[in-house]
Design a protein around this motif. Structure first.
Motif, mmCIF file in Angstrom:
data_model
loop_
_atom_site.group_PDB
_atom_site.id
_atom_site.type_symbol
_atom_site.label_atom_id
_atom_site.label_comp_id
_atom_site.label_asym_id
_atom_site.label_seq_id
_atom_site.Cartn_x
_atom_site.Cartn_y
_atom_site.Cartn_z
ATOM 1 N N ILE A 176 -8.408 -5.852 -13.787
ATOM 2 C CA ILE A 176 -7.536 -5.011 -14.607
ATOM 3 C C ILE A 176 -7.230 -3.710 -13.859
ATOM 4 N N GLY A 177 -5.940 -3.316 -13.866
ATOM 5 C CA GLY A 177 -5.544 -2.073 -13.224
ATOM 6 C C GLY A 177 -5.527 -2.180 -11.715
ATOM 7 N N LYS A 178 -5.171 -1.088 -11.064
ATOM 8 C CA LYS A 178 -5.149 -1.013 -9.600
ATOM 9 C C LYS A 178 -4.243 -2.096 -9.002
ATOM 10 N N LYS A 179 -3.252 -2.534 -9.759
ATOM 11 C CA LYS A 179 -2.305 -3.591 -9.381
ATOM 12 C C LYS A 179 -2.966 -4.961 -9.228
ATOM 13 N N LEU A 180 -4.224 -5.093 -9.645
ATOM 14 C CA LEU A 180 -4.903 -6.378 -9.534
ATOM 15 C C LEU A 180 -4.232 -7.432 -10.406
ATOM 16 N N ASN A 181 -3.820 -7.037 -11.600
ATOM 17 C CA ASN A 181 -3.206 -7.995 -12.521
ATOM 18 C C ASN A 181 -1.682 -8.039 -12.398
ATOM 19 N N ASP A 182 -1.131 -7.381 -11.371
ATOM 20 C CA ASP A 182 0.286 -7.556 -11.054
ATOM 21 C C ASP A 182 0.471 -8.904 -10.354
ATOM 22 N N LYS A 183 1.716 -9.338 -10.240
ATOM 23 C CA LYS A 183 2.009 -10.585 -9.532
ATOM 24 C C LYS A 183 2.293 -10.285 -8.060
ATOM 25 N N HIS A 184 1.631 -11.024 -7.177
ATOM 26 C CA HIS A 184 1.764 -10.801 -5.735
ATOM 27 C C HIS A 184 2.109 -12.117 -5.036
ATOM 28 N N LEU A 235 1.826 -13.843 -1.170
ATOM 29 C CA LEU A 235 1.228 -13.674 0.148
ATOM 30 C C LEU A 235 2.280 -13.651 1.255
ATOM 31 N N LYS A 236 2.107 -12.716 2.161
ATOM 32 C CA LYS A 236 3.014 -12.574 3.297
ATOM 33 C C LYS A 236 2.374 -13.103 4.575
ATOM 34 N N SER A 237 1.076 -12.840 4.734
ATOM 35 C CA SER A 237 0.389 -13.313 5.935
ATOM 36 C C SER A 237 -1.096 -13.486 5.664
ATOM 37 N N VAL A 238 -1.702 -14.384 6.448
ATOM 38 C CA VAL A 238 -3.147 -14.627 6.393
ATOM 39 C C VAL A 238 -3.668 -14.578 7.821
ATOM 40 N N LEU A 289 -11.357 -11.612 7.046
ATOM 41 C CA LEU A 289 -10.161 -12.335 6.616
ATOM 42 C C LEU A 289 -9.208 -11.331 5.967
ATOM 43 N N ILE A 290 -7.969 -11.316 6.425
ATOM 44 C CA ILE A 290 -6.986 -10.347 5.931
ATOM 45 C C ILE A 290 -5.858 -11.090 5.225
ATOM 46 N N LEU A 291 -5.622 -10.732 3.967
ATOM 47 C CA LEU A 291 -4.525 -11.293 3.190
ATOM 48 C C LEU A 291 -3.538 -10.175 2.884
ATOM 49 N N GLU A 292 -2.322 -10.296 3.386
ATOM 50 C CA GLU A 292 -1.296 -9.279 3.166
ATOM 51 C C GLU A 292 -0.225 -9.820 2.236
ATOM 52 N N PHE A 293 0.220 -8.985 1.292
ATOM 53 C CA PHE A 293 1.223 -9.400 0.320
ATOM 54 C C PHE A 293 2.553 -8.679 0.583
ATOM 55 N N TYR A 294 3.621 -9.226 0.041
ATOM 56 C CA TYR A 294 4.958 -8.666 0.273
ATOM 57 C C TYR A 294 5.145 -7.296 -0.365
ATOM 58 N N ASP A 295 4.351 -6.978 -1.381
ATOM 59 C CA ASP A 295 4.495 -5.671 -2.042
ATOM 60 C C ASP A 295 3.594 -4.610 -1.409
ATOM 61 N N ASP A 296 3.197 -4.829 -0.152
ATOM 62 C CA ASP A 296 2.393 -3.878 0.627
ATOM 63 C C ASP A 296 0.967 -3.744 0.115
ATOM 64 N N CYS A 297 0.508 -4.699 -0.678
ATOM 65 C CA CYS A 297 -0.912 -4.751 -1.049
ATOM 66 C C CYS A 297 -1.659 -5.557 0.012
ATOM 67 N N LEU A 298 -2.952 -5.277 0.146
ATOM 68 C CA LEU A 298 -3.720 -5.878 1.231
ATOM 69 C C LEU A 298 -5.150 -6.144 0.788
ATOM 70 N N LEU A 299 -5.681 -7.286 1.210
ATOM 71 C CA LEU A 299 -7.082 -7.631 0.980
ATOM 72 C C LEU A 299 -7.768 -7.830 2.320
ATOM 73 N N LYS A 300 -8.940 -7.214 2.492
ATOM 74 C CA LYS A 300 -9.772 -7.466 3.656
ATOM 75 C C LYS A 300 -11.116 -7.976 3.157
ATOM 76 N N ILE A 301 -11.463 -9.193 3.552
ATOM 77 C CA ILE A 301 -12.700 -9.816 3.101
ATOM 78 C C ILE A 301 -13.650 -9.944 4.287
ATOM 79 N N LYS A 302 -14.766 -9.247 4.219
ATOM 80 C CA LYS A 302 -15.736 -9.293 5.310
ATOM 81 C C LYS A 302 -16.756 -10.394 5.062
ATOM 82 N N LYS A 303 -16.939 -11.235 6.068
ATOM 83 C CA LYS A 303 -17.859 -12.374 6.015
ATOM 84 C C LYS A 303 -17.613 -13.252 4.792
#
Length: 223
Positions: A119-127, A129-132, A141-155
């Protein structure tokens, strides 16, 4: 849905109160004065506190999330997919290759959940994926979205994909980055210590312990 959630929260909150109330009654009738009153008061107090805790947790996180939260076990998720299964097991490398080959559903809109926080922080917005990208040397692991949101998952641990979700069972740390109105970056870090999830941010966001649970999937993308 809100009525059901509140009703379920009330029922669940009554259970510890009833349990401790029964113990208080036994102590009151079986223990000699004045300890019978002291014991009964302590038990009733514990029951009230636990009832308040359960009600607030369910009311904030929801019934299903709470039931699967801190004590969840994902043994079933660790089973190997069988022929006809509606999910497949992936490594970070296979996930990256599959995205490049456009094998999966990644062009669909997804919401984001990090250890149950959704909830919040654009987590429940619709995204979308642009690149993996997977950096083997750092196990990130880096997941980039078209709306300039980004996930970095370590291990990242085991990854599962089906037609409507992608989930990572375990991870060491997850960084969620979003872009504000002034194009500044807001970052939210979730660190798995093995016992709890520690959070930090470059914003004034203060996490609430009811918002996530260490027993939940590290990352869940819902299509």
């Amino acid at each position: 849905m809100n009525v059901f959630k509140i009703l379920f929260a009330c029922i669940q909150a009554l259970l510890p109160l009833i349990g401790f109330g029964f113990i208080a009654l036994v102590l009151y009738t079986e223990i000699l004065p004045p300890f019978h009153i002291i014991g009964a008061i302590i038990c009733v107090g514990l029951g009230l506190y636990l009832s308040w805790f359960v009600f607030n947790m369910i009311n904030r996180r929801g019934a299903i999330t709470t039931m699967s939260g801190n004590n969840a076990s994902y043994d079933l998720d660790d089973l190997e997919p069988t022929p006809g299964s509606d999910f497949i097991k992936l490594s970070p490398k296979l996930l990256t290759e599959g995205f490049k080959e456009n094998k999966f559903f990644f062009k669909m809109e997804v919401t984001v959940s990090i250890w149950g926080d959704s909830i919040g922080k654009k987590l429940n917005d619709k995204h979308i994926l642009k690149s993996v990208i997977y950096k083997e040397e750092t196990a990130i692991l880096i997941l980039e979205f078209y709306d300039d949101c980004l996930l970095k998952i370590k291990k990242p641990g085991v990854i599962y994909y089906s037609n409507n979700y992608l989930k990572i069972i375990h991870a060491r740390e997850i960084l969620w980055q979003i872009t504000g109105k002034t194009k500044s970056f807001y970052q939210y870090s979730y660190l798995n210590t093995g016992k709890t999830i520690k959070t930090k941010s470059n914003t004034n966001w203060k996490s609430h312990p009811y918002d996530f649970g260490i027993g939940m999937n590290a990352l869940y993308l819902q299509g």
